[in-house]
Design a protein around this motif. Structure first.
Motif, PDB file in Angstrom:
ATOM      1  N   LEU A  91     -10.112 -12.814  -9.559  1.00 58.27           N
ATOM      2  CA  LEU A  91      -8.672 -13.034  -9.586  1.00 58.27           C
ATOM      3  C   LEU A  91      -8.299 -12.744 -11.174  1.00 58.27           C
ATOM      4  O   LEU A  91      -8.962 -13.468 -11.926  1.00 58.27           O
ATOM      5  CB  LEU A  91      -8.254 -14.328  -9.239  1.00 58.27           C
ATOM      6  CG  LEU A  91      -8.582 -14.613  -7.693  1.00 58.27           C
ATOM      7  CD1 LEU A  91      -8.126 -15.885  -7.236  1.00 58.27           C
ATOM      8  CD2 LEU A  91      -8.107 -13.708  -6.726  1.00 58.27           C
ATOM      9  N   PRO A  92      -7.061 -12.359 -11.267  1.00 63.22           N
ATOM     10  CA  PRO A  92      -6.706 -12.391 -12.625  1.00 63.22           C
ATOM     11  C   PRO A  92      -6.276 -13.606 -13.050  1.00 63.22           C
ATOM     12  O   PRO A  92      -5.720 -14.337 -12.304  1.00 63.22           O
ATOM     13  CB  PRO A  92      -5.413 -11.291 -12.612  1.00 63.22           C
ATOM     14  CG  PRO A  92      -5.278 -11.278 -11.345  1.00 63.22           C
ATOM     15  CD  PRO A  92      -6.347 -11.502 -10.478  1.00 63.22           C
ATOM     16  N   ASN A  93      -6.494 -14.044 -14.545  1.00 70.80           N
ATOM     17  CA  ASN A  93      -6.170 -15.531 -14.594  1.00 70.80           C
ATOM     18  C   ASN A  93      -5.244 -15.767 -15.976  1.00 70.80           C
ATOM     19  O   ASN A  93      -4.873 -16.678 -16.377  1.00 70.80           O
ATOM     20  CB  ASN A  93      -7.329 -16.169 -15.306  1.00 70.80           C
ATOM     21  CG  ASN A  93      -8.181 -15.412 -16.285  1.00 70.80           C
ATOM     22  OD1 ASN A  93      -7.575 -14.711 -16.756  1.00 70.80           O
ATOM     23  ND2 ASN A  93      -9.636 -15.890 -16.132  1.00 70.80           N
ATOM     24  N   GLU A  94      -4.312 -14.585 -16.231  1.00 68.75           N
ATOM     25  CA  GLU A  94      -3.602 -14.546 -17.369  1.00 68.75           C
ATOM     26  C   GLU A  94      -2.088 -14.482 -17.050  1.00 68.75           C
ATOM     27  O   GLU A  94      -1.077 -14.632 -17.538  1.00 68.75           O
ATOM     28  CB  GLU A  94      -3.904 -13.461 -18.091  1.00 68.75           C
ATOM     29  CG  GLU A  94      -3.464 -11.923 -17.606  1.00 68.75           C
ATOM     30  CD  GLU A  94      -4.551 -11.329 -16.745  1.00 68.75           C
ATOM     31  OE1 GLU A  94      -4.575  -9.857 -16.592  1.00 68.75           O
ATOM     32  OE2 GLU A  94      -5.459 -11.973 -16.581  1.00 68.75           O
ATOM     33  N   HIS A  95      -1.736 -14.693 -15.652  1.00 67.78           N
ATOM     34  CA  HIS A  95      -0.388 -14.620 -15.278  1.00 67.78           C
ATOM     35  C   HIS A  95      -0.089 -15.899 -14.469  1.00 67.78           C
ATOM     36  O   HIS A  95       0.802 -15.985 -13.660  1.00 67.78           O
ATOM     37  CB  HIS A  95       0.182 -13.288 -14.517  1.00 67.78           C
ATOM     38  CG  HIS A  95      -0.155 -12.267 -15.265  1.00 67.78           C
ATOM     39  ND1 HIS A  95       0.710 -12.145 -16.415  1.00 67.78           N
ATOM     40  CD2 HIS A  95      -1.013 -11.127 -15.473  1.00 67.78           C
ATOM     41  CE1 HIS A  95       0.316 -10.893 -17.131  1.00 67.78           C
ATOM     42  NE2 HIS A  95      -0.438 -10.304 -16.527  1.00 67.78           N
ATOM     43  N   GLY A  96      -0.866 -16.889 -14.485  1.00 66.22           N
ATOM     44  CA  GLY A  96      -0.326 -18.209 -13.767  1.00 66.22           C
ATOM     45  C   GLY A  96      -1.175 -17.999 -12.314  1.00 66.22           C
ATOM     46  O   GLY A  96      -2.287 -17.411 -12.032  1.00 66.22           O
ATOM     47  N   GLU A  97      -0.487 -18.584 -11.258  1.00 65.44           N
ATOM     48  CA  GLU A  97      -1.002 -18.878  -9.921  1.00 65.44           C
ATOM     49  C   GLU A  97      -1.051 -17.744  -9.149  1.00 65.44           C
ATOM     50  O   GLU A  97      -0.337 -16.618  -9.314  1.00 65.44           O
ATOM     51  CB  GLU A  97      -0.080 -19.699  -9.188  1.00 65.44           C
ATOM     52  CG  GLU A  97      -0.295 -21.410  -9.614  1.00 65.44           C
ATOM     53  CD  GLU A  97       0.448 -22.178  -8.713  1.00 65.44           C
ATOM     54  OE1 GLU A  97       1.227 -21.744  -7.694  1.00 65.44           O
ATOM     55  OE2 GLU A  97       0.112 -23.396  -8.792  1.00 65.44           O
ATOM     56  N   VAL A  98      -2.193 -17.385  -8.503  1.00 62.47           N
ATOM     57  CA  VAL A  98      -2.622 -16.227  -7.513  1.00 62.47           C
ATOM     58  C   VAL A  98      -2.455 -16.869  -6.174  1.00 62.47           C
ATOM     59  O   VAL A  98      -3.308 -17.676  -5.797  1.00 62.47           O
ATOM     60  CB  VAL A  98      -3.757 -15.511  -8.007  1.00 62.47           C
ATOM     61  CG1 VAL A  98      -4.080 -14.409  -6.769  1.00 62.47           C
ATOM     62  CG2 VAL A  98      -3.952 -15.174  -9.233  1.00 62.47           C
ATOM     63  N   HIS A  99      -1.470 -16.384  -5.306  1.00 62.02           N
ATOM     64  CA  HIS A  99      -1.411 -16.899  -3.895  1.00 62.02           C
ATOM     65  C   HIS A  99      -2.087 -15.692  -2.885  1.00 62.02           C
ATOM     66  O   HIS A  99      -1.970 -14.591  -2.978  1.00 62.02           O
ATOM     67  CB  HIS A  99      -0.015 -17.236  -3.563  1.00 62.02           C
ATOM     68  CG  HIS A  99       0.721 -18.402  -3.973  1.00 62.02           C
ATOM     69  ND1 HIS A  99       1.833 -18.913  -3.422  1.00 62.02           N
ATOM     70  CD2 HIS A  99       0.309 -18.899  -5.169  1.00 62.02           C
ATOM     71  CE1 HIS A  99       2.113 -19.988  -4.260  1.00 62.02           C
ATOM     72  NE2 HIS A  99       1.190 -20.188  -5.126  1.00 62.02           N
ATOM     73  N   HIS A 100      -2.498 -16.697  -2.093  1.00 63.26           N
ATOM     74  CA  HIS A 100      -3.122 -15.636  -1.069  1.00 63.26           C
ATOM     75  C   HIS A 100      -2.067 -15.187   0.185  1.00 63.26           C
ATOM     76  O   HIS A 100      -1.090 -16.513   0.522  1.00 63.26           O
ATOM     77  CB  HIS A 100      -4.171 -16.243  -0.161  1.00 63.26           C
ATOM     78  CG  HIS A 100      -4.091 -17.729   0.535  1.00 63.26           C
ATOM     79  ND1 HIS A 100      -3.213 -17.989   1.604  1.00 63.26           N
ATOM     80  CD2 HIS A 100      -4.191 -19.112   0.125  1.00 63.26           C
ATOM     81  CE1 HIS A 100      -3.182 -19.205   1.909  1.00 63.26           C
ATOM     82  NE2 HIS A 100      -3.743 -19.770   0.949  1.00 63.26           N
ATOM     83  N   GLU A 101      -1.910 -14.358   0.847  1.00 62.38           N
ATOM     84  CA  GLU A 101      -0.843 -14.091   2.052  1.00 62.38           C
ATOM     85  C   GLU A 101      -1.767 -13.303   2.885  1.00 62.38           C
ATOM     86  O   GLU A 101      -2.000 -12.173   2.877  1.00 62.38           O
ATOM     87  CB  GLU A 101       0.341 -13.546   1.456  1.00 62.38           C
ATOM     88  CG  GLU A 101       1.060 -14.038   0.675  1.00 62.38           C
ATOM     89  CD  GLU A 101       2.504 -13.308   0.113  1.00 62.38           C
ATOM     90  OE1 GLU A 101       2.812 -12.324   0.664  1.00 62.38           O
ATOM     91  OE2 GLU A 101       3.136 -13.805  -0.546  1.00 62.38           O
ATOM     92  N   LEU A 102      -2.167 -13.842   4.122  1.00 65.27           N
ATOM     93  CA  LEU A 102      -2.979 -13.550   5.195  1.00 65.27           C
ATOM     94  C   LEU A 102      -1.965 -12.508   5.984  1.00 65.27           C
ATOM     95  O   LEU A 102      -1.156 -12.917   6.413  1.00 65.27           O
ATOM     96  CB  LEU A 102      -3.687 -14.329   5.978  1.00 65.27           C
ATOM     97  CG  LEU A 102      -4.611 -13.671   7.141  1.00 65.27           C
ATOM     98  CD1 LEU A 102      -5.793 -12.805   6.214  1.00 65.27           C
ATOM     99  CD2 LEU A 102      -5.126 -14.754   7.973  1.00 65.27           C
TER     100      LEU A 102
END
Length: 216
Positions: A58-69
């Protein structure tokens, strides 16, 4: 009626990845969005695709990464009466840089920087279905660290799969190899290193596809 191809769904070159936003009412409500009056569409490039297996970076430079199944649909070659067919169905994660997306939305800008980055389209294998009527009897389940995180049924979609494909074909022209991500139900959440994800796809209450991945 959309034809169901008789060809096996494996070994198909991927074309464009067309995504549907806000297609489950419970997800619309959890993010305090407006209910769309027509399908909300956006496109991910081929370079965004990674397999739904192994470790996901995951990228970590733009805040939260959300999953959407989401339920995914693989488009096949044309067959009467349509210029396209359904080659298979599967599961996908539409990974979203949520903080960045919210910023872009407030500015009135497109979402692509938050939705179309490399690795944002996590695509499972595809399975065949027997009839187009199966499209109204699909269930997707996501387990995050052994707890149920997302559950949805295709009958709960605001815009049903068959109608989505017709609308998308009018807008963008569907071609063999295209993949449609049909929207996510409620339960989206941020991902962290070490998270374990298991996703299941049910057809008429029978589990036909199961896949898993870990967050690196």
């Amino acid at each position: 009626m959309i034809p169901i191809t008789s060809k096996k769904p494996s070994g198909c070159a991927v074309g464009k990845i067309i995504c549907v936003g806000r297609n489950y009412l419970n997800h619309v409500k959890e993010l305090n969005n407006e209910v769309p009056q027509s399908p909300l569409l956006f496109i991910k490039p081929f370079s965004s695709q990674v397999p739904f297996s192994g470790n996901l970076n995951l990228p970590n430079e733009h805040g939260e990464v959300h999953h959407e199944l989401e339920i995914s649909v693989l488009i096949g070659e044309g067959a009467t009466p349509k210029s396209y067919s359904i080659r298979g169905i599967g599961l996908a994660l539409d990974l979203t840089l949520r903080d960045l997306q919210n910023k872009l939305k407030k500015q009135g800008h497109p979402w692509e920087r938050a939705k179309a980055f490399a690795g944002s389209a996590v695509i499972s294998e595809f399975i065949e279905i027997n009839s187009y009527s199966d499209l109204d009897h699909l269930r997707l389940v996501l387990y995050k660290n052994n707890k149920v995180q997302q559950v949805g049924d295709s009958c709960q979609m605001i815009f049903k799969i068959e109608d989505l494909l017709e609308d998308i074909d009018r807008a963008f022209t569907l071609q063999a190899g295209d993949i449609i991500l049909t929207g996510t139900p409620a339960g989206v959440s941020s991902l962290s290193a070490g998270d374990q994800l298991i996703a299941e796809l049910y057809v008429r209450n029978r589990c036909e596809l199961k896949t898993s991945a870990s967050i690196a």
